[in-house]
Structures are given as C-alpha cells and as structure tokens.
Design an enzyme around this catalytic site. Structure first.
Site, mmCIF file in Angstrom:
data_model
loop_
_atom_site.group_PDB
_atom_site.id
_atom_site.type_symbol
_atom_site.label_atom_id
_atom_site.label_comp_id
_atom_site.label_asym_id
_atom_site.label_seq_id
_atom_site.Cartn_x
_atom_site.Cartn_y
_atom_site.Cartn_z
ATOM 1 N N CYS A 64 -1.355 -2.666 7.432
ATOM 2 C CA CYS A 64 -1.430 -3.715 6.868
ATOM 3 C C CYS A 64 -0.264 -4.865 6.876
ATOM 4 C CB CYS A 64 -2.163 -2.913 5.596
ATOM 5 S SG CYS A 64 -3.775 -2.378 5.184
ATOM 6 N N ASP A 120 0.712 -1.393 -0.085
ATOM 7 C CA ASP A 120 -0.030 0.023 0.653
ATOM 8 C C ASP A 120 0.694 1.051 -0.212
ATOM 9 O OD1 ASP A 120 -1.786 -2.160 0.268
ATOM 10 O OD2 ASP A 120 -2.571 -1.266 2.274
ATOM 11 N N LYS A 166 -4.423 -5.904 -5.215
ATOM 12 C CA LYS A 166 -5.241 -5.009 -4.866
ATOM 13 C C LYS A 166 -6.627 -5.740 -4.198
ATOM 14 C CE LYS A 166 -6.330 -1.690 -9.057
ATOM 15 N NZ LYS A 166 -5.289 -2.250 -9.619
HETATM 16 C C1 VGL Z 1 -4.496 0.543 5.863
HETATM 17 C C2 VGL Z 1 -5.779 1.957 7.597
HETATM 18 C C3 VGL Z 1 -6.955 1.764 6.744
HETATM 19 C C4 VGL Z 1 -2.588 0.469 5.403
HETATM 20 C C5 VGL Z 1 -5.575 -0.025 5.084
HETATM 21 O O1 VGL Z 1 -2.743 0.454 4.566
HETATM 22 O O2 VGL Z 1 -1.962 0.083 6.380
HETATM 23 N N1 VGL Z 1 -5.107 1.154 6.613
HETATM 24 N N2 VGL Z 1 -6.622 0.618 5.466
#
Ligand code: VGL
Ligand code: ZN
Length: 203
Positions: A158, A21, A109
């Site tokens: 994540c 991410d 994704k």
């Molecule tokens: C994430 C919060 C909500 C992340 C993803 O990629 O760490 N954090 N969604």
C-alpha cells in the site's frame, strides 16, 4: 552514519503526510497480516505526525477497511489472509499511533466495497480490474498540497501503490524508509526500483 529520517523531511503547509494503514492487523505482532517490524515504526511515524502538524502540514490517516467477505481475501479466492475487517480490532489504528484531529487532518477508509484498496488514491475491482479514484486527491488539492510524504505499511504494497499514484498525479513524492516496513524483502527491493523509476525520492 545513522541519521533519523525525521530530521530529513522538512514539513510545511504545502506538504501532506499520508500515514498508510498503521492498523493492528499489520502493526501488531498478533495481527493477521503482521508486517515484520511494523510495531517498531510507530514512534517514528508519530514523530513525523508531530513535526508535520507543527509546521501546518496536512495529515491523512488511511485504513484498509474490508467487508468480512471479499475477493481480496484467500477465503474469497484472493491472495491475502483475512485482515482489517471493518469494525474489528484488526482494522483499528494501532493504539500507540498518535492520532490528532483538526481541520488539516483527514481519515480515509479504503476497500470498503470489497475492492482491493492498495493505493490510498484508487481502489481496484479485484475481478474486473476497474479502478476508481478515492477522495484523497481532492482532499490534497483542496489543502493546497504540492508534496506528499508517505509512511506506514506495507512498503511493498500500500505504501508503494500510494506513492506511485501520488507521483503519477504530479505530487513531489517522498517515502520515509525508517517509517515503513515491507511484507517481504524481495518485494521491498522491487518496490524501491519501481518507485525510483517513477521519480519518488526516499529519506
Ligand atoms: C495491504 C495487503 C493487503 C497494505 C493491504 O496495507 O499494505 N497489504 N491489503
Ligand atoms: Zn487489504
């Protein structure tokens, strides 16, 4: 002594680097869920990508990829500000992230159906809690990976969930501390003890 983490991970064809991410909403200071220092990790992540590719390792880029409305967001009763909405600027990979494309590079994704996509290996229905596997494990097994190196954002969300799943699935799992940042410092120390307990190592 300061040692750059890039010097401490030896990449080989049985290693997979998972870049979690590194998207504008997390890595750009104007992103909606900017993780402090998220922009600073980009050059470090790039160095890992370069070294991984040079050694014939697999590289997987993940993207949080939410529909505009989901129970994952505060607007849908969840805990997070609206972020990484599919096909928007916030969901794009950071412009300075090195993106290479070939047969050993994959893009994944997660959260596309409105689920909480914390781990790159599993998505979770925010209401029922039901979990479902993504294609990541298959990708890594097909690539012959035994070891998983995790970097990206955010360390306590994540990155943590992805590394915990990798360890649970039997991969020798490493988190690159210089190439990740947490949402919160408390989250970071909790994440590190949880990861350590699960057998994950750090460089
Ligand atoms: C994430 C919060 C909500 C992340 C993803 O990629 O760490 N954090 N969604
Ligand atoms: Zn999200």
């Amino acid at each position: 002594m300061t040692v750059t983490a890039a010097e401490q991970v030896e990449y080989d064809p049985e290693t997979a680097l998972v870049v979690v991410d590194v998207q504008n909403d997390f890595a750009d200071p104007s992103g909606s869920l900017y993780v402090s220092g998220g922009d600073e990790i980009v050059p470090v992540v790039n160095e890992h990508i370069r070294r991984a590719r040079a050694a014939g390792a697999t590289v997987v880029y993940t993207q949080d990829w939410h529909p505009p409305e989901t129970p994952h967001f505060v607007t849908g009763g969840g805990q997070w500000p609206v972020h990484c909405v599919r096909d928007t600027w916030g969901a794009e990979l950071h412009p300075e992230l090195l993106v290479v494309e070939d047969e050993r590079v994959h893009f994944l994704k997660k959260g596309t159906g409105g689920e909480d996509g914390y781990s790159a290996f599993t998505v979770r229905d925010p209401t029922s809690g039901a979990e479902e596997a993504t294609e990541l494990e298959r990708i890594l097994r097909d690539a012959g990976a035994r070891r998983v190196v995790v970097c990206g954002l955010a360390e306590d969300v994540c990155v943590k969930e992805t590394a915990l799943d990798a360890a649970r699935l039997g991969f020798d799992t490493v988190v690159v501390l210089e190439a990740t940042r947490p949402v919160s410092e408390e989250g970071s120390s909790a994440a590190r003890s949880q990861l350590r307990e699960a057998g994950v190592t750090f460089v």
